[in-house]
Motif scaffolding. Structure first.
Motif, PDB file in Angstrom:
ATOM      1  N   LEU A 127      -2.988  -0.180 -14.941  1.00  0.00           N
ATOM      2  CA  LEU A 127      -2.205  -0.188 -13.703  1.00  0.00           C
ATOM      3  C   LEU A 127      -1.768   1.211 -13.278  1.00  0.00           C
ATOM      4  N   SER A 128      -1.895   2.168 -14.171  1.00  0.00           N
ATOM      5  CA  SER A 128      -1.279   3.474 -13.955  1.00  0.00           C
ATOM      6  C   SER A 128      -1.823   4.211 -12.734  1.00  0.00           C
ATOM      7  N   PHE A 129      -3.052   3.925 -12.333  1.00  0.00           N
ATOM      8  CA  PHE A 129      -3.623   4.653 -11.195  1.00  0.00           C
ATOM      9  C   PHE A 129      -2.915   4.332  -9.884  1.00  0.00           C
ATOM     10  N   MET A 130      -2.292   3.153  -9.796  1.00  0.00           N
ATOM     11  CA  MET A 130      -1.749   2.710  -8.518  1.00  0.00           C
ATOM     12  C   MET A 130      -0.623   3.608  -8.004  1.00  0.00           C
ATOM     13  N   ALA A 131       0.316   3.947  -8.886  1.00  0.00           N
ATOM     14  CA  ALA A 131       1.463   4.738  -8.446  1.00  0.00           C
ATOM     15  C   ALA A 131       1.027   6.084  -7.895  1.00  0.00           C
ATOM     16  N   GLY A 132       0.129   6.754  -8.595  1.00  0.00           N
ATOM     17  CA  GLY A 132      -0.342   8.056  -8.136  1.00  0.00           C
ATOM     18  C   GLY A 132      -1.116   7.963  -6.835  1.00  0.00           C
ATOM     19  N   GLU A 133      -1.920   6.920  -6.718  1.00  0.00           N
ATOM     20  CA  GLU A 133      -2.726   6.772  -5.504  1.00  0.00           C
ATOM     21  C   GLU A 133      -1.851   6.436  -4.293  1.00  0.00           C
ATOM     22  N   ILE A 134      -0.842   5.592  -4.499  1.00  0.00           N
ATOM     23  CA  ILE A 134       0.079   5.274  -3.410  1.00  0.00           C
ATOM     24  C   ILE A 134       0.849   6.521  -2.978  1.00  0.00           C
ATOM     25  N   ALA A 135       1.274   7.311  -3.973  1.00  0.00           N
ATOM     26  CA  ALA A 135       2.039   8.520  -3.668  1.00  0.00           C
ATOM     27  C   ALA A 135       1.213   9.544  -2.903  1.00  0.00           C
ATOM     28  N   SER A 136      -0.095   9.498  -3.079  1.00  0.00           N
ATOM     29  CA  SER A 136      -0.959  10.500  -2.433  1.00  0.00           C
ATOM     30  C   SER A 136      -1.331  10.132  -0.997  1.00  0.00           C
ATOM     31  N   ILE A 137      -0.978   8.937  -0.545  1.00  0.00           N
ATOM     32  CA  ILE A 137      -1.286   8.546   0.839  1.00  0.00           C
ATOM     33  C   ILE A 137      -0.416   9.361   1.788  1.00  0.00           C
ATOM     34  N   PRO A 138      -0.996  10.059   2.739  1.00  0.00           N
ATOM     35  CA  PRO A 138      -0.189  10.833   3.698  1.00  0.00           C
ATOM     36  C   PRO A 138       0.804   9.927   4.428  1.00  0.00           C
ATOM     37  N   GLU A 139       1.946  10.485   4.760  1.00  0.00           N
ATOM     38  CA  GLU A 139       3.017   9.694   5.366  1.00  0.00           C
ATOM     39  C   GLU A 139       2.575   9.020   6.663  1.00  0.00           C
ATOM     40  N   ASP A 140       1.856   9.764   7.495  1.00  0.00           N
ATOM     41  CA  ASP A 140       1.441   9.169   8.767  1.00  0.00           C
ATOM     42  C   ASP A 140       0.434   8.041   8.558  1.00  0.00           C
ATOM     43  N   ARG A 141      -0.417   8.195   7.540  1.00  0.00           N
ATOM     44  CA  ARG A 141      -1.389   7.137   7.240  1.00  0.00           C
ATOM     45  C   ARG A 141      -0.679   5.890   6.716  1.00  0.00           C
ATOM     46  N   LEU A 142       0.316   6.085   5.846  1.00  0.00           N
ATOM     47  CA  LEU A 142       1.068   4.947   5.323  1.00  0.00           C
ATOM     48  C   LEU A 142       1.820   4.236   6.450  1.00  0.00           C
ATOM     49  N   THR A 143       2.349   4.991   7.375  1.00  0.00           N
ATOM     50  CA  THR A 143       3.050   4.391   8.519  1.00  0.00           C
ATOM     51  C   THR A 143       2.095   3.520   9.328  1.00  0.00           C
ATOM     52  N   THR A 144       0.880   4.004   9.507  1.00  0.00           N
ATOM     53  CA  THR A 144      -0.132   3.224  10.239  1.00  0.00           C
ATOM     54  C   THR A 144      -0.488   1.947   9.493  1.00  0.00           C
ATOM     55  N   LEU A 145      -0.668   2.057   8.201  1.00  0.00           N
ATOM     56  CA  LEU A 145      -0.997   0.885   7.394  1.00  0.00           C
ATOM     57  C   LEU A 145       0.112  -0.164   7.481  1.00  0.00           C
ATOM     58  N   LYS A 146       1.349   0.280   7.400  1.00  0.00           N
ATOM     59  CA  LYS A 146       2.488  -0.637   7.482  1.00  0.00           C
ATOM     60  C   LYS A 146       2.557  -1.308   8.857  1.00  0.00           C
ATOM     61  N   ARG A 147       2.262  -0.535   9.898  1.00  0.00           N
ATOM     62  CA  ARG A 147       2.317  -1.089  11.252  1.00  0.00           C
ATOM     63  C   ARG A 147       1.225  -2.141  11.453  1.00  0.00           C
ATOM     64  N   ASN A 148       0.066  -1.902  10.875  1.00  0.00           N
ATOM     65  CA  ASN A 148      -1.056  -2.827  11.029  1.00  0.00           C
ATOM     66  C   ASN A 148      -0.938  -4.064  10.152  1.00  0.00           C
ATOM     67  N   ALA A 149      -0.133  -3.973   9.089  1.00  0.00           N
ATOM     68  CA  ALA A 149       0.026  -5.107   8.168  1.00  0.00           C
ATOM     69  C   ALA A 149       1.514  -5.292   7.863  1.00  0.00           C
ATOM     70  N   PRO A 150       2.218  -6.066   8.695  1.00  0.00           N
ATOM     71  CA  PRO A 150       3.654  -6.294   8.461  1.00  0.00           C
ATOM     72  C   PRO A 150       3.960  -6.858   7.073  1.00  0.00           C
ATOM     73  N   SER A 151       2.987  -7.534   6.459  1.00  0.00           N
ATOM     74  CA  SER A 151       3.209  -8.105   5.124  1.00  0.00           C
ATOM     75  C   SER A 151       3.451  -7.038   4.069  1.00  0.00           C
ATOM     76  N   LEU A 152       3.072  -5.808   4.371  1.00  0.00           N
ATOM     77  CA  LEU A 152       3.331  -4.722   3.427  1.00  0.00           C
ATOM     78  C   LEU A 152       4.819  -4.483   3.236  1.00  0.00           C
ATOM     79  N   SER A 153       5.623  -4.964   4.163  1.00  0.00           N
ATOM     80  CA  SER A 153       7.078  -4.813   4.022  1.00  0.00           C
ATOM     81  C   SER A 153       7.592  -5.552   2.787  1.00  0.00           C
ATOM     82  N   ASP A 154       6.848  -6.558   2.321  1.00  0.00           N
ATOM     83  CA  ASP A 154       7.236  -7.276   1.104  1.00  0.00           C
ATOM     84  C   ASP A 154       7.190  -6.354  -0.119  1.00  0.00           C
ATOM     85  N   TYR A 155       6.448  -5.274  -0.012  1.00  0.00           N
ATOM     86  CA  TYR A 155       6.264  -4.360  -1.143  1.00  0.00           C
ATOM     87  C   TYR A 155       6.907  -3.003  -0.865  1.00  0.00           C
TER      88      TYR A 155
END
Length: 242
Positions: A127-155
């Motif tokens: 599981l260890s790869f997930m934290a590093g990979e999530i942290a490496s997502i650029p802020e603007d890209r993560l914002t776009t992902l969240k906007r496109n998938a409201p279900s991500l708010s659960d996480y």
């Protein structure tokens, strides 16, 4: 992983459940809280079922690993990974508790403890790869992902925590290596602690015709309505640990 804390919580919960069960009038044979749990009801119907659950867990880990390096490609991929992670942790925590408490019932079976420790190390490493990979997502890209998938708010907590702890985390490869080495680095602690306890004599607390062990029966003593009995249990337990 989280299991040392979860294990402590689980041990306390098991002890409290066991203490609520009708006790024998005389304590003829020592019993631990784990020995009074219906494993077939709480965990798995049989050891075979537990092994099947372990195989299912490993299949889900493989499915998650197949997404490695692709979490930021789409909101569907990130959401699938987070859902898999949640499912894996639920399956792992149940199996980990089953193995650890099975060993607690029979501490001579060291294979159960080794199996639990290697399972924990394997899950954490994979599981260890997930934290590093999530942290490496650029802020603007993560914002776009969240906007496109409201279900991500659960996480939201998992996503925020992964990014917040990024400065304190080693590379994914190093984190995975450290997790895999956990049984060799710290796996001896549980068995040593239990071995020391098994050689420790505690002054019993007399409850009518029953002599209660301050360590083994601590949940029963703590739930006793008499303040003096609870006090004796506390003092005798810590006197034995000194």
């Amino acid at each position: 992983m989280l299991h040392p804390c979860l294990r402590s919580l689980l041990a306390g919960a098991v002890a409290l459940v066991a203490s609520a069960m009708p006790p024998p009038f005389r304590a003829a044979a020592p019993q631990t809280p784990a020995s009074r749990v219906d494993f077939g009801k709480v965990f798995y119907a049989s050891p075979t079922a537990a092994k099947e659950a372990e195989m299912t867990l490993k299949q889900h880990l493989a499915s998650l690993e197949s997404l490695k390096g692709r979490l930021s490609r789409s909101e569907e991929t990130l959401l699938e990974a987070l859902r898999l992670r949640t499912r894996i942790l639920g399956e792992y925590e149940k199996l980990d508790a089953y193995l650890y408490l099975s060993w607690a019932r029979n501490m001579k079976d060291s294979m159960l403890l080794e199996r639990e420790q290697h399972l924990s190390a394997d899950v954490e490493a994979r599981l260890s790869f997930m934290a590093g990979e999530i942290a490496s997502i650029p802020e603007d890209r993560l914002t776009t992902l969240k906007r496109n998938a409201p279900s991500l708010s659960d996480y939201a907590f998992v996503l925020a925590r992964s990014r917040r702890l990024a400065p304190h985390r080693a590379s994914s490869e190093t984190e995975a290596t450290l997790a895999a080495l956990a049984p060799e680095l710290s796996g001896w602690q549980d068995s040593l602690y239990e071995e020391i306890l098994s050689r420790t004599t505690f002054e019993p607390v007399n409850l009518g015709d029953v002599r209660l062990d301050p360590h083994r029966d601590r949940a029963r003593l703590l739930s006793n309505p008499s303040g003096s009995i609870r006090e004796q249990g506390f003092k005798h337990l810590y006197a034995g640990l000194e």
